[in-house]
Design a protein around this motif. Structure first.
Motif, PDB file in Angstrom:
ATOM      1  N   GLU A  52       0.831  -1.197   0.000  1.00 47.53           N
ATOM      2  CA  GLU A  52       0.000   0.000   0.000  1.00 47.53           C
ATOM      3  C   GLU A  52       0.871   1.254   0.000  1.00 47.53           C
ATOM      4  O   GLU A  52       0.602   2.214  -0.733  1.00 47.53           O
ATOM      5  CB  GLU A  52      -0.926   0.004   1.209  1.00 47.53           C
ATOM      6  N   LYS A  53       1.919   1.274   0.794  1.00 47.50           N
ATOM      7  CA  LYS A  53       2.839   2.412   0.865  1.00 47.50           C
ATOM      8  C   LYS A  53       3.501   2.645  -0.499  1.00 47.50           C
ATOM      9  O   LYS A  53       3.606   3.784  -0.969  1.00 47.50           O
ATOM     10  CB  LYS A  53       3.904   2.132   1.930  1.00 47.50           C
ATOM     11  N   LYS A  56       0.876   3.985  -3.070  1.00 42.52           N
ATOM     12  CA  LYS A  56       0.580   5.403  -2.848  1.00 42.52           C
ATOM     13  C   LYS A  56       1.685   6.283  -3.409  1.00 42.52           C
ATOM     14  O   LYS A  56       1.418   7.316  -4.014  1.00 42.52           O
ATOM     15  CB  LYS A  56       0.377   5.685  -1.364  1.00 42.52           C
ATOM     16  N   LYS A  59       1.259   6.401  -6.989  1.00 45.54           N
ATOM     17  CA  LYS A  59      -0.072   6.905  -7.379  1.00 45.54           C
ATOM     18  C   LYS A  59      -0.818   5.893  -8.244  1.00 45.54           C
ATOM     19  O   LYS A  59      -1.367   6.222  -9.293  1.00 45.54           O
ATOM     20  CB  LYS A  59       0.036   8.261  -8.056  1.00 45.54           C
TER      21      LYS A  59
END
Length: 70
Positions: A52-53, A56, A59
């Motif tokens: 997830e990191k 993000k 993007k």
């Protein structure tokens, strides 16, 4: 293909498309460059929180890191 290898190849492709070096991208994620390298080589098994990191920072959705290239 092993899922770790697939995640690694996708990560490398997306990272390079965004113009990040491994070191710059690792800084963007708050991770160590050697950890990013290990993921890209398929020798690390990142947690969903790490995916997830990474997603993000790129993007993109985390699921895109798991997709097989078409």
């Amino acid at each position: 293909m092993d899922v770790r290898r697939r995640v690694g190849l996708n990560l490398k492709r997306f990272r390079e498309e965004k113009g990040f070096s491994q070191e710059a991208f690792a800084d963007q994620c708050g991770l160590h460059r050697t950890y990013i390298s290990g993921i890209e080589r398929g020798v690390r098994n990142p947690t969903v929180l790490i995916l997830e990191k990474i997603a993000k920072a790129l993007k993109i959705s985390a699921s895109e890191l798991l997709e097989e290239k078409k």
